[in-house]
Design an enzyme around this catalytic site. Structure first.
Site, PDB file in Angstrom:
ATOM      1  N   LYS A 269       0.838  -1.209   0.000  1.00  0.00           N
ATOM      2  CA  LYS A 269       0.000   0.000   0.000  1.00  0.00           C
ATOM      3  C   LYS A 269       0.866   1.250   0.000  1.00  0.00           C
ATOM      4  O   LYS A 269       0.568   2.227  -0.693  1.00  0.00           O
ATOM      5  CB  LYS A 269      -0.919  -0.008   1.224  1.00  0.00           C
ATOM      6  CG  LYS A 269      -2.030  -1.048   1.129  1.00  0.00           C
ATOM      7  CD  LYS A 269      -2.748  -1.238   2.451  1.00  0.00           C
ATOM      8  CE  LYS A 269      -3.790  -2.349   2.341  1.00  0.00           C
ATOM      9  NZ  LYS A 269      -4.393  -2.710   3.639  1.00  0.00           N
TER      10      LYS A 269
ATOM     11  N   GLN B  36      -4.087  -1.020   9.819  1.00  0.00           N
ATOM     12  CA  GLN B  36      -4.065  -2.367   9.245  1.00  0.00           C
ATOM     13  C   GLN B  36      -4.678  -3.366  10.223  1.00  0.00           C
ATOM     14  O   GLN B  36      -4.290  -3.444  11.379  1.00  0.00           O
ATOM     15  CB  GLN B  36      -2.604  -2.752   8.918  1.00  0.00           C
ATOM     16  CG  GLN B  36      -2.457  -4.087   8.219  1.00  0.00           C
ATOM     17  CD  GLN B  36      -3.088  -4.110   6.823  1.00  0.00           C
ATOM     18  OE1 GLN B  36      -2.944  -3.168   6.050  1.00  0.00           O
ATOM     19  NE2 GLN B  36      -3.794  -5.192   6.514  1.00  0.00           N
TER      20      GLN B  36
ATOM     21  N   ASP C 151     -10.546   3.448   4.558  1.00  0.00           N
ATOM     22  CA  ASP C 151     -10.978   2.047   4.501  1.00  0.00           C
ATOM     23  C   ASP C 151     -12.504   1.945   4.436  1.00  0.00           C
ATOM     24  O   ASP C 151     -13.044   0.886   4.130  1.00  0.00           O
ATOM     25  CB  ASP C 151     -10.504   1.304   5.767  1.00  0.00           C
ATOM     26  CG  ASP C 151      -9.310   0.409   5.489  1.00  0.00           C
ATOM     27  OD1 ASP C 151      -9.082   0.071   4.306  1.00  0.00           O
ATOM     28  OD2 ASP C 151      -8.608   0.049   6.453  1.00  0.00           O
TER      29      ASP C 151
END
Ligand code: NDP
Length: 290
Positions: A55, A99, A122
């Site tokens: 990412k 994460q 997200d």
């Protein structure tokens, strides 16, 4: 027998990343803003480390600023919340990604809710989930958004399609279902308690499989000509004694029945990162307008 169109997630994701990079340059010219994405990793889970590296590289490749916060596995929840409060307040940080999974002593829900919804790239914050459910334009979760882009690469208008989503997780199944509803599909969400799953899947013009069970969806479950989006990723033993990645769909069977099908790997996976970049750019534009 005609074989299905293989939906090339890698090249569709590549195109999207180029579009994002062009958007980043435009934002910088127009507003003098360079999007910044902060990625927070707690602990040393090897798979998470790989995801974070991927990412961060993609973020930099798109011309954005990538900030990494690596915290030890034993980090107290309060310290993580303090870091998120600081990132929420920083003008140069437009997106924040924590994460998952987090170590078990940390309450994941509390952490997700601590991210400013405007920076929640997200798309997991309850405010963004609520906006998605009410049909509002929002920061949508990345993997589900990628699934919809792939489905629309086959047929740009999904209106009226019978869609079956297998899986009801908060991360994939439920948001995919919401997005498909917003695209005017008639959506059925199946899960582990669903009765006679094969006959439900056989109705579908569009199948999204997000289960995590290797090759569970067989070729004879699929309606001829259907579009099949396979989110699952599992490593299974291969005939040569090594291992190979497979999805939730038995690809070799489905390819002779479906109209279009995503491969694993090279289907949904690359779209997740591309949609994360898209969300970060979107968050940066939105913050530059207030
Ligand atoms: P979860 O384990 O959170 O959810 C799995 C879902 O599948 C649950 O809703 C479960 O039902 C359902 N399920 C389990 N067994 C069956 C069954 N026999 N029949 C029907 N439904 C069943 O997984 P995720 O949603 O997080 O992920 C799903 C897959 O997608 C995994 O392989 C994961 O690795 C992959 N993934 C891939 C990503 C990518 O970028 N390509 C990103 C995220 C995930 P119930 O709710 O009843 O338990």
């Amino acid at each position: 027998m005609p074989r299905a169109l293989i939906i090339d997630g890698k090249s569709i994701a590549h195109r999207l990343r180029l579009e994002v990079a062009a958007g980043v340059a435009h934002l910088q010219r127009a507003r003098g803003v360079v999007p910044g994405l902060a990625v927070v990793l707690v602990g040393e889970d090897p798979a998470s480390q790989v995801y974070v590296r991927t990412k961060m590289k993609a973020t930099r490749d798109a011309g954005m600023i990538s900030l990494e916060h690596k915290l030890p596995a034993g980090t107290p929840e309060a310290s993580l919340l303090t870091l998120l409060a600081e990132l929420n307040g920083r003008a140069d940080v437009h997106g924040i990604l924590v994460q998952l999974p987090l170590p078990s002593h940390i309450d994941t829900r509390r952490v997700i809710e601590a991210v400013d919804p405007a920076k929640d790239v997200d798309g997991f914050h309850p405010i963004n989930i609520g906006r998605l459910a009410s049909g509002a334009c929002t920061l949508a979760p990345c993997t589900p958004a990628g699934c919809v882009i792939l489905a629309k690469s086959v047929r740009s208008d999904l209106t009226g399609l019978e869609a079956v989503v297998i899986g009801r997780s908060n991360i994939v199944g439920k948001p995919v279902a919401q997005l498909l509803l917003n695209e005017n599909c008639t959506v059925t969400v199946a899960h582990s308690r669903t009765r006679d799953l094969p006959s439900i899947v056989r109705r579908a013009d569009l199948v999204v499989a997000a289960v995590g069970r290797a090759e569970m969806v067989r070729g004879d479950w699929i309606k001829p000509g259907a579009t099949v989006i396979d989110v699952g990723i599992q490593r299974v033993p291969a005939a040569d004694g090594r291992s190979r990645l497979v999805g939730d769909v038995a690809f070799d069977e489905a390819v002779d029945v479906a109209g279009a099908l995503t491969p694993v790997p090279g289907g949904v996976g690359p779209m997740t990162v591309a949609c994360l970049l898209k969300n970060t750019l979107r968050a940066a534009w939105a913050s530059s307008q207030v």
